[in-house]
Structures are given as C-alpha cells and as structure tokens.
Design an enzyme around this catalytic site. Structure first.
Site, PDB file in Angstrom:
ATOM      1  N   CYS A  20       0.789  -1.228   0.000  1.00 54.82           N
ATOM      2  CA  CYS A  20       0.000   0.000   0.000  1.00 54.82           C
ATOM      3  C   CYS A  20       0.823   1.280   0.000  1.00 54.82           C
ATOM      4  O   CYS A  20       0.262   2.373  -0.015  1.00 54.82           O
ATOM      5  CB  CYS A  20      -0.956  -0.011   1.185  1.00 54.82           C
ATOM      6  SG  CYS A  20      -2.024  -1.476   1.190  1.00 54.82           S
TER       7      CYS A  20
ATOM      8  N   HIS B 274      -2.746   7.646   6.538  1.00 55.96           N
ATOM      9  CA  HIS B 274      -2.971   6.373   5.851  1.00 55.96           C
ATOM     10  C   HIS B 274      -4.340   5.837   6.254  1.00 55.96           C
ATOM     11  O   HIS B 274      -5.104   5.394   5.407  1.00 55.96           O
ATOM     12  CB  HIS B 274      -1.861   5.388   6.203  1.00 55.96           C
ATOM     13  CG  HIS B 274      -1.913   4.111   5.433  1.00 55.96           C
ATOM     14  ND1 HIS B 274      -1.929   4.075   4.051  1.00 55.96           N
ATOM     15  CD2 HIS B 274      -1.961   2.812   5.848  1.00 55.96           C
ATOM     16  CE1 HIS B 274      -1.986   2.817   3.642  1.00 55.96           C
ATOM     17  NE2 HIS B 274      -2.015   2.030   4.713  1.00 55.96           N
TER      18      HIS B 274
ATOM     19  N   GLU C 217      -0.444   4.179  13.565  1.00 55.38           N
ATOM     20  CA  GLU C 217      -0.244   5.473  12.920  1.00 55.38           C
ATOM     21  C   GLU C 217      -0.586   6.611  13.875  1.00 55.38           C
ATOM     22  O   GLU C 217       0.117   7.634  13.914  1.00 55.38           O
ATOM     23  CB  GLU C 217      -1.080   5.589  11.653  1.00 55.38           C
ATOM     24  CG  GLU C 217      -0.814   6.883  10.891  1.00 55.38           C
ATOM     25  CD  GLU C 217      -1.659   7.050   9.641  1.00 55.38           C
ATOM     26  OE1 GLU C 217      -1.279   7.850   8.769  1.00 55.38           O
ATOM     27  OE2 GLU C 217      -2.704   6.372   9.542  1.00 55.38           O
TER      28      GLU C 217
ATOM     29  N   LYS D 138     -10.050   7.734   3.207  1.00 54.98           N
ATOM     30  CA  LYS D 138     -10.429   6.405   2.718  1.00 54.98           C
ATOM     31  C   LYS D 138     -11.909   6.101   2.930  1.00 54.98           C
ATOM     32  O   LYS D 138     -12.455   5.203   2.298  1.00 54.98           O
ATOM     33  CB  LYS D 138      -9.546   5.330   3.355  1.00 54.98           C
ATOM     34  CG  LYS D 138      -8.127   5.313   2.795  1.00 54.98           C
ATOM     35  CD  LYS D 138      -7.288   4.192   3.393  1.00 54.98           C
ATOM     36  CE  LYS D 138      -5.949   4.067   2.685  1.00 54.98           C
ATOM     37  NZ  LYS D 138      -5.060   5.225   2.860  1.00 54.98           N
TER      38      LYS D 138
ATOM     39  N   HIS E 117      -9.938   1.939   0.456  1.00 54.14           N
ATOM     40  CA  HIS E 117      -8.493   1.739   0.435  1.00 54.14           C
ATOM     41  C   HIS E 117      -8.135   1.195  -0.949  1.00 54.14           C
ATOM     42  O   HIS E 117      -8.459   0.062  -1.280  1.00 54.14           O
ATOM     43  CB  HIS E 117      -8.079   0.760   1.527  1.00 54.14           C
ATOM     44  CG  HIS E 117      -6.598   0.662   1.715  1.00 54.14           C
ATOM     45  ND1 HIS E 117      -5.686   1.283   0.876  1.00 54.14           N
ATOM     46  CD2 HIS E 117      -5.848   0.009   2.639  1.00 54.14           C
ATOM     47  CE1 HIS E 117      -4.468   1.019   1.287  1.00 54.14           C
ATOM     48  NE2 HIS E 117      -4.538   0.247   2.361  1.00 54.14           N
TER      49      HIS E 117
ATOM     50  N   PHE F  32       2.028  -3.408   3.928  1.00 54.92           N
ATOM     51  CA  PHE F  32       2.395  -4.677   4.536  1.00 54.92           C
ATOM     52  C   PHE F  32       3.917  -4.846   4.517  1.00 54.92           C
ATOM     53  O   PHE F  32       4.603  -4.391   3.603  1.00 54.92           O
ATOM     54  CB  PHE F  32       1.764  -5.834   3.766  1.00 54.92           C
ATOM     55  CG  PHE F  32       0.340  -6.130   4.151  1.00 54.92           C
ATOM     56  CD1 PHE F  32      -0.309  -5.404   5.131  1.00 54.92           C
ATOM     57  CD2 PHE F  32      -0.349  -7.157   3.534  1.00 54.92           C
ATOM     58  CE1 PHE F  32      -1.618  -5.686   5.486  1.00 54.92           C
ATOM     59  CE2 PHE F  32      -1.660  -7.462   3.881  1.00 54.92           C
ATOM     60  CZ  PHE F  32      -2.298  -6.728   4.866  1.00 54.92           C
TER      61      PHE F  32
END
Length: 418
Positions: free
Chosen positions: A170, A300, A311, A328, A333, A391
């Site tokens: 991502c 994010h 985060e 998002k 996402h 990831f």
C-alpha cells in the site's frame, strides 16, 4: 523550519495531476466529493465476489476501448489507467512534456500492488480441460505483470526515459515520488510521469477477507468502532518536473519525502509505529521543515484497529495535535494506488484551502490522541504531509507545498547556503 540545508534536488514542480476513484472521475469530481463529504463506497457491487462488504468500483471502466495497437494490454487495470489518464487533460499534458524535454528525458514510474491479476483469474476459469493450460490468448506480460501499467503508460505518452514499476503493497504509489526525485536529482531525467493504478479483483478482496480485515460497513477510520477496510480501485497520476525559476501563482510542488522499512511483521504494523515515525521525520528533514510547519496530514488511516493505533501513536509522537484525517472513507483503500490518489487529495487540499474531514467516522477514538477532523476546515495552508504504509513495514511520507510554501523554503535555503 529546521535550518538543515539540503541539496537542491527538491522542490519538484507538480505541473499537472489527476485522480479517478469511486469518489469521481477527475479532480473536480473528487474535490466536490470531499467538499460535500460524500463517498463512493457501495455494498459489494463487484460481479466477481459475493461477500458482505463495501467496495469502491469506478464507473465506466468496462466501457473503455483500447486502440488496436494496445489491444494486447486489455485488462481492467489498464482500462482504469486509460480512464484516469484521460481525465483533466492529463494525457495531453504528459505528451506535451515528452515533446518539450525529449522522450528519453521523461521517466514513467507507476505503483501497483496486484497489477492486472483479474485477467489471470479470468484466464484460469477457461483453462484447456485436457491439459489445464491457460487460454492461448492470455498475455501475462501485457496484463497481469506489475510492469504492464508502466509499459501501457509509456506507449500512450511516448515517454522513453528510465521506467519502473514499484510494488510495495500500500505504499507503492507513494514511493514513486521518491524514486522520481532521485532520478531527477541524478540527472537521468528532467521530468517523470508518476502515479498508481490498482483495480478490483478476487485476489485482494478474498485475501483481505481471509485476514479478517474487511468491514461489513463503509470503513470508519479512527472511529472507536472501526472494524476493517473497504477496498476501492483508483488511477492517479502526477507530472513532476524540475522546479522552474518563476512558477505561476497556482503552482504546487513536492518538497520532501521519507521512506523506511521496519519489517516488523508481514501484515501487522509495529505497535508503536516506529517505521512510520522514521518515514515522517525523514520527509521533514528532506523538506527542511519542522513538524510545526505542517498544516494538515492526510493519514494512511485504513480503519483497521491495529493500523490506526500504530499510525495514531506515530503522528502524536511526531506532530502532536496537527489537524489530520483519512479520506479512505470516501474512496476506500485503493491499495497500490492509495499513495498517488492521496497525494492528489493533498494537492487539492492546498489548492482549495480545505482540510477534508474523514467521513463515515462518527467519533474519534480517544486513545489515539490526534486532532482528527470530523468536519471540513477551511484554512490557509502551505505544507501538507501524506502518509502511505504497507504490509511488511514499507512506509513512505510525502510533503507537498503551494507556491508560498516553496518560496519560503527557497528563501531560507538561499540564506543558509555557504
């Protein structure tokens, strides 16, 4: 500002940009969605799946017809890329840049997480019964391969400079900005077409479902009741060029980037967001800014419990109570395309003078200790930071500035230069 002098590899002019997602095709549609706090997520409307979740498909992708010479590239991912390139006249502007600089001096760097894997999924349904072989017309290199989108964009634009695909989950299409900046600083190119494209497919939808990360509701980042992501698709592109002597009043720029790889876990972020902190601090150093200089942070913000905690802790540690939000809830996402899509969101925030609120979220998780916006806020801004974390601990933060912010940076740089 930090007072640390950096080589003049930045800023880079953001001369043109465009974004297409379920929130709308092109910049104006996206900006209006953010102004109206209206998202494009719908209950599973993708014909290939049957899960109880919300998705963000882009309307009109299957109506795109590729020109005959590009027929081998026909797949959902490349059709989405073409739809995105046509928005806001971006394709025409990219071709003009190729003509202006020369084909060999314009690079193409595209981020994607799965490429055109849907085409492979469809091919497996039509294997030869006797041998199990895939259909003879299936072309992995032109469709499924992560480089397919890069090759497709190169052929559409005529760019022939150094080109690559980045697939780091991502953070993929955030890292393209850093790669382009390094190529331009090294003198390999004068401009770069950067961006991200990722399209819906069973691999990602069922994959995230197997990890129990899909929400049965439209995602709610930073809400105490958040319980998972909503997967979307998007195509977003930016034309980066060497900074001109006198940009126009509406000029935007990339002024900083930071990257890290904490490798804490294959799918779980470091619990204290250490890699995220490193990326954000690196972006500040690269931009020659202090944390207090950042006016707004596009998070994010995936809406999974662990990601938002990590985060949130990192943002609180580095920035304190700087206004922030995740968009998002509007777009879903978009995985490998999220970095580029949210880079454009950050640029639009600067252009519009509006910090976009997160939507769907009703409350802010009090344990996260961040200044998360639930209502749009009008404000004069100079610097916006955008986060993208993937990831495996692949992290990237970008800093964008308007022309006033760039002028301040260049003025300080001139004063500090030996």
């Amino acid at each position: 500002m930090s007072g640390i002098y950096r080589p003049a590899q930045l800023p880079l002019l953001v001369s043109h940009y465009t974004a297409t997602s379920c929130a709308g095709i092109g910049n104006e549609a996206l900006a209006e969605s953010l102004r109206q706090r209206r998202g494009g997520l719908v209950r599973d409307a993708f014909a290939e799946t049957d899960l109880d979740t919300f998705l963000g498909p882009v309307a009109g992708v299957d109506d795109i017809v590729l020109d005959a010479p590009l027929a081998p590239f026909n797949c959902r991912n490349n059709r989405l890329a073409q739809l995105g390139l046509l928005a806001d006249g971006f394709l025409d502007q990219a071709r003009l840049a190729v003509a202006r600089y020369g084909a060999q001096r314009v690079g193409v760097i595209i981020g994607t997480s799965t490429g055109g894997v849907l085409e492979t999924e469809l091919a497996y349904r039509h294997r030869v019964p006797q041998t199990g072989a895939l259909p003879s017309g299936f072309d992995y290199g032109a469709t499924h391969s992560p480089y397919s989108a890069v090759d497709f964009v190169r052929r559409l634009t005529g760019a022939r400079g150094p080109s690559t695909a980045i697939s780091s989950a991502c953070s993929s299409s955030a890292k393209v900005f850093a790669s382009a900046a390094r190529m331009i600083a090294a003198g390999l190119i004068d401009a770069a077409i950067v961006g991200g494209v990722d399209s819906l497919c069973q691999t990602t939808i069922y994959g995230f479902n197997s990890l129990e990360l899909l929400s049965a509701q439209a995602c709610r980042p930073y809400d105490p009741d958040r319980n998972g992501i909503s997967i979307g698709e998007a195509a977003a592109f930016v034309l980066l060029e060497r900074w001109p002597g006198r940009p126009d009043a509406g000029g935007m720029a990339l002024v900083g980037y930071g990257e890290s790889s904490d490798a804490h876990h294959m799918s779980t972020p470091h619990p204290e967001g250490l890699g995220a902190q490193i990326a954000m601090r690196g972006a500040l150093v690269s931009a020659n800014l202090d944390a207090s200089d950042i006016d707004y942070i596009n998070l994010h913000g995936t809406a999974t419990p662990s990601n938002d905690i990590a985060e949130g802790l990192a943002v609180s540690k580095v920035f304190g109570m700087t206004p922030c939000s995740s968009t998002k809830g509007a777009t879903g996402h978009t995985l490998g395309a999220a970095g580029a899509l949210e880079a454009v969101v950050s640029i639009l925030a600067l252009r519009e003078g509006m910090m976009p609120a997160g939507i769907n979220s009703r409350r802010v998780d009090p344990t996260l200790n961040v200044n998360y916006l639930l209502e749009n806020r009008l404000a004069e801004m100079r610097y916006v930071l955008s986060n993208s974390f993937g990831f495996g601990g692949t992290n990237c933060s970008l800093v964008f500035a308007n022309v006033a912010g760039v002028s301040d940076l260049l003025r300080e740089r001139d004063q500090e230069a030996p």
